[in-house]
Design a protein around this motif. Structure first.
Motif, PDB file in Angstrom:
ATOM      1  N   VAL A  18      33.425  38.403  36.770  1.00  0.00           N
ATOM      2  CA  VAL A  18      34.811  37.936  36.620  1.00  0.00           C
ATOM      3  C   VAL A  18      35.666  38.600  37.699  1.00  0.00           C
ATOM      4  N   LYS A  19      36.317  37.777  38.508  1.00  0.00           N
ATOM      5  CA  LYS A  19      37.155  38.282  39.611  1.00  0.00           C
ATOM      6  C   LYS A  19      38.584  37.781  39.417  1.00  0.00           C
ATOM      7  N   GLY A  26      37.900  44.793  45.212  1.00  0.00           N
ATOM      8  CA  GLY A  26      37.146  45.027  43.989  1.00  0.00           C
ATOM      9  C   GLY A  26      37.970  45.339  42.763  1.00  0.00           C
ATOM     10  N   ASP A  27      39.304  45.248  42.890  1.00  0.00           N
ATOM     11  CA  ASP A  27      40.184  45.601  41.777  1.00  0.00           C
ATOM     12  C   ASP A  27      40.016  44.638  40.609  1.00  0.00           C
ATOM     13  N   GLY A  28      39.737  45.164  39.421  1.00  0.00           N
ATOM     14  CA  GLY A  28      39.684  44.363  38.199  1.00  0.00           C
ATOM     15  C   GLY A  28      38.429  43.545  38.001  1.00  0.00           C
ATOM     16  N   ILE A  29      37.398  43.727  38.821  1.00  0.00           N
ATOM     17  CA  ILE A  29      36.162  42.947  38.680  1.00  0.00           C
ATOM     18  C   ILE A  29      35.274  43.592  37.603  1.00  0.00           C
ATOM     19  N   TYR A  30      34.672  42.747  36.785  1.00  0.00           N
ATOM     20  CA  TYR A  30      33.736  43.269  35.779  1.00  0.00           C
ATOM     21  C   TYR A  30      32.696  42.205  35.443  1.00  0.00           C
ATOM     22  N   LEU A  40      37.272  38.516  28.659  1.00  0.00           N
ATOM     23  CA  LEU A  40      37.519  37.343  29.487  1.00  0.00           C
ATOM     24  C   LEU A  40      38.703  36.556  28.963  1.00  0.00           C
ATOM     25  N   ALA A  41      38.756  36.377  27.633  1.00  0.00           N
ATOM     26  CA  ALA A  41      39.878  35.642  27.044  1.00  0.00           C
ATOM     27  C   ALA A  41      41.197  36.348  27.346  1.00  0.00           C
ATOM     28  N   ARG A  47      46.201  36.740  33.435  1.00  0.00           N
ATOM     29  CA  ARG A  47      46.035  36.582  34.882  1.00  0.00           C
ATOM     30  C   ARG A  47      44.863  35.641  35.151  1.00  0.00           C
ATOM     31  N   PRO A  48      45.071  34.573  35.926  1.00  0.00           N
ATOM     32  CA  PRO A  48      43.947  33.660  36.230  1.00  0.00           C
ATOM     33  C   PRO A  48      42.809  34.410  36.911  1.00  0.00           C
ATOM     34  N   ALA A  49      41.583  33.952  36.683  1.00  0.00           N
ATOM     35  CA  ALA A  49      40.419  34.621  37.255  1.00  0.00           C
ATOM     36  C   ALA A  49      39.365  33.592  37.656  1.00  0.00           C
ATOM     37  N   VAL A  50      38.518  34.003  38.574  1.00  0.00           N
ATOM     38  CA  VAL A  50      37.360  33.199  38.973  1.00  0.00           C
ATOM     39  C   VAL A  50      36.142  33.778  38.279  1.00  0.00           C
ATOM     40  N   VAL A  51      35.380  32.925  37.597  1.00  0.00           N
ATOM     41  CA  VAL A  51      34.179  33.375  36.892  1.00  0.00           C
ATOM     42  C   VAL A  51      32.972  32.727  37.568  1.00  0.00           C
ATOM     43  N   GLN A  52      32.043  33.566  38.044  1.00  0.00           N
ATOM     44  CA  GLN A  52      30.855  33.076  38.740  1.00  0.00           C
ATOM     45  C   GLN A  52      29.595  33.598  38.067  1.00  0.00           C
TER      46      GLN A  52
END
Length: 512
Positions: A18-19, A26-30, A40-41, A47-52
């Motif tokens: 989750v970015k 790398g801030d806030g990535i997990y 994630l919820a 804050r919107p995030a990209v999930v890969q």
């Protein structure tokens, strides 16, 4: 979508990374195992995030995961010109890699290759050469793989293919932004961008694109703590090796005042208006720092070498009288990959050609959305209406698609159809007109047909314009939208053939 894939393959047990949107360093990535994870919820609400999907089987060096930062110069959009640096950075994790499990998901130094994170690890090793430490040159990794029998040419070929495909995917939307900011007909290169491609090599050596950075860091030093709270900037050998070469060649390629290079090195970087997209102050200052460094070094390199003086009977040659200012500079590190390999990838540029059509019918300079009049003019000028597709049906199609796309965007400043909506409408029209063809050929055939009709319209208006200037009456230009649509296709658009059947056959041949 995750549920659908799992239903098709019950053995698939992915890990997700989750970015946070607009994050950096790398801030806030997990990492998470379950898409319904409460973290994630919470992230998506605030804050919107990209999930890969997390790549679980990366290639390891010294039991460590690493990624590759390659620098790509997008020199021009129209025509499209792409250069890729022959060397890059390999950034290593600082904890031996294990496949993700509930016990190690939080091990940042094992899973995340970000330099800004790993530099705080006790295991981080500042490089004293280009082939050791926690940051190395990519060329040193390739040398190591080559010694083990890896086909390095195949690895580079796959990376080049990945870069070209990615830029082709970005180009249509960039063109829409470009036309809203850059004056038409401006001579010479008007903007450029250095992109940072983050790539991961899998165990099977297949390159995977992690992300593209519009504002890659160009710093060539790192901070070193001399005493508690006291830091010093120390030059980084690896960063200097790679980044100075990228900036040097960018200056070579982009400087419009090539003959006055010594006096005008920094000028092209000061004009921040002509970039795609806007570049951060941090990058601008870093680029200026690098350009000054390069100027100082190049001035040292330009000291004339000792050589025999020409005799009085032998006049000095033109090259001696006007020495090439680049003659003593290091070899080029930026390699052109497009249009050099255009033949292999032009079949992917259908959306790019659709963007040219979209821009042509925008009508008003500076707008990025197509109004209903412009869409109707597109249908009429390209001869797409018929008994089965009335103009009333065209209006309904425009309203339905525009509402759906506008509901998905947060930016409601401009009303109208966005490029993505136009592409959806184009696919719908292609499927109606060429029902018997495969989807790709449907779209290619409709693009060919539109370009053909518009080329005829351009020829007709050109002839009428000539007759008007010779004493005849010039044709009525019609509405502003129609007048704008009558302009030639955007520069770089493939010229229309003399008949649409020939063009359609050409597109089918390219697919075979």
């Amino acid at each position: 979508m995750v549920r659908m894939v799992k239903d098709g393959d019950p053995s698939w047990k992915p890990t997700f990374i989750v970015k946070p949107d607009s994050g950096c360093q790398g801030d806030g990535i997990y990492l998470i195992k379950d898409p319904s994870d409460i973290r994630l919820a919470g992230t998506l609400q605030s804050r919107p995030a990209v999930v890969q999907e997390y790549i679980c089987k990366p290639l390891l060096i010294d039991k460590l995961k690493f990624d590759i930062r390659l620098y790509v110069l997008l020199k021009s959009l129209d025509p499209l010109e792409i250069y890729i640096a022959k060397d890059g950075l390999s950034r290593f994790c600082t904890e031996p890699y294990q496949e993700p499990s509930p016990k190690n998901l939080h091990h940042t130094f094992m899973h995340l290759t970000n330099y800004s994170l790993n530099i705080h690890s006790g295991n981080f090793v500042h490089s004293d050469s280009t082939s050791t430490g926690s940051k190395r040159t990519f060329s040193s990794i390739l040398c190591r793989l080559s010694s083990k029998g890896v086909d390095i040419k195949k690895v580079w070929s796959d990376i080049i293919s990945l870069v070209i495909k990615t830029v082709i995917a970005l180009t249509p939307e960039l063109k829409v932004f470009y036309q809203s900011d850059i004056p038409a007909g401006r001579p010479g290169p008007t903007c450029f961008q250095i992109l940072g491609f983050d790539i991961l090599l899998m165990k099977n050596l297949k390159p995977i694109l992690l992300e593209v950075n519009a504002n890659p860091s160009m710093r060539i030093e790192h901070e070193q703590e001399l005493s508690p709270g006291v830091f010093e900037n120390v030059p980084s050998l690896v960063d200097e090796e790679v980044k100075v070469a990228v900036i040097r060649d960018t200056l070579r390629l982009m400087d419009p005042l090539k003959n006055k290079r010594e006096n005008h090195f920094p000028d092209i970087y000061v004009d921040r208006k002509h970039r795609f997209p806007p570049v951060s102050d941090r990058m601008s200052s870093s680029v200026l720092q690098l350009s000054k460094l390069f100027i100082a070094r190049s001035q040292k390199l330009k000291q004339p070498a000792v050589k025999e003086e020409p005799s009085d009977s032998e006049p000095a040659s033109a090259s001696d009288a006007n020495p090439n200012p680049e003659a003593h500079l290091p070899s080029i590190c930026l390699k052109q990959v497009f249009p050099k390999y255009a033949k292999q990838f032009n079949y992917l540029r259908l959306v790019d050609r659709m963007a040219n059509l979209f821009i042509r019918f925008l009508g008003i300079k500076g707008t990025m959305k197509l109004g209903p009049t412009g869409f109707r003019t597109f249908i009429r000028n390209c001869k797409l209406s018929s008994s089965s597709l009335s103009m009333a049906a065209v209006d309904i199609l425009y309203i339905d698609i525009t509402r759906r796309w506008n509901s998905m965007t947060l930016d409601q400043r401009d009303s109208g159809m966005c490029l993505q909506g136009f592409v959806e409408a184009f696919f719908y029209l292609a499927q109606r007109k060429f029902k018997m063809l495969p989807l790709h050929e449907q779209v290619a055939s409709l693009v060919d047909l539109c370009e053909y009709h518009l080329s005829l319209l351009d020829e007709k208006r050109l002839v009428c314009g000539r007759s008007g200037t010779s004493g005849g009456r010039a044709p009525d230009s019609g509405t502003p939208q129609e007048a704008a649509a009558s302009a030639p296709l955007a520069q770089g658009t493939p010229p229309a053939c003399t008949n649409s059947a020939h063009k359609v056959s050409n597109s089918r041949h390219a697919l075979s």
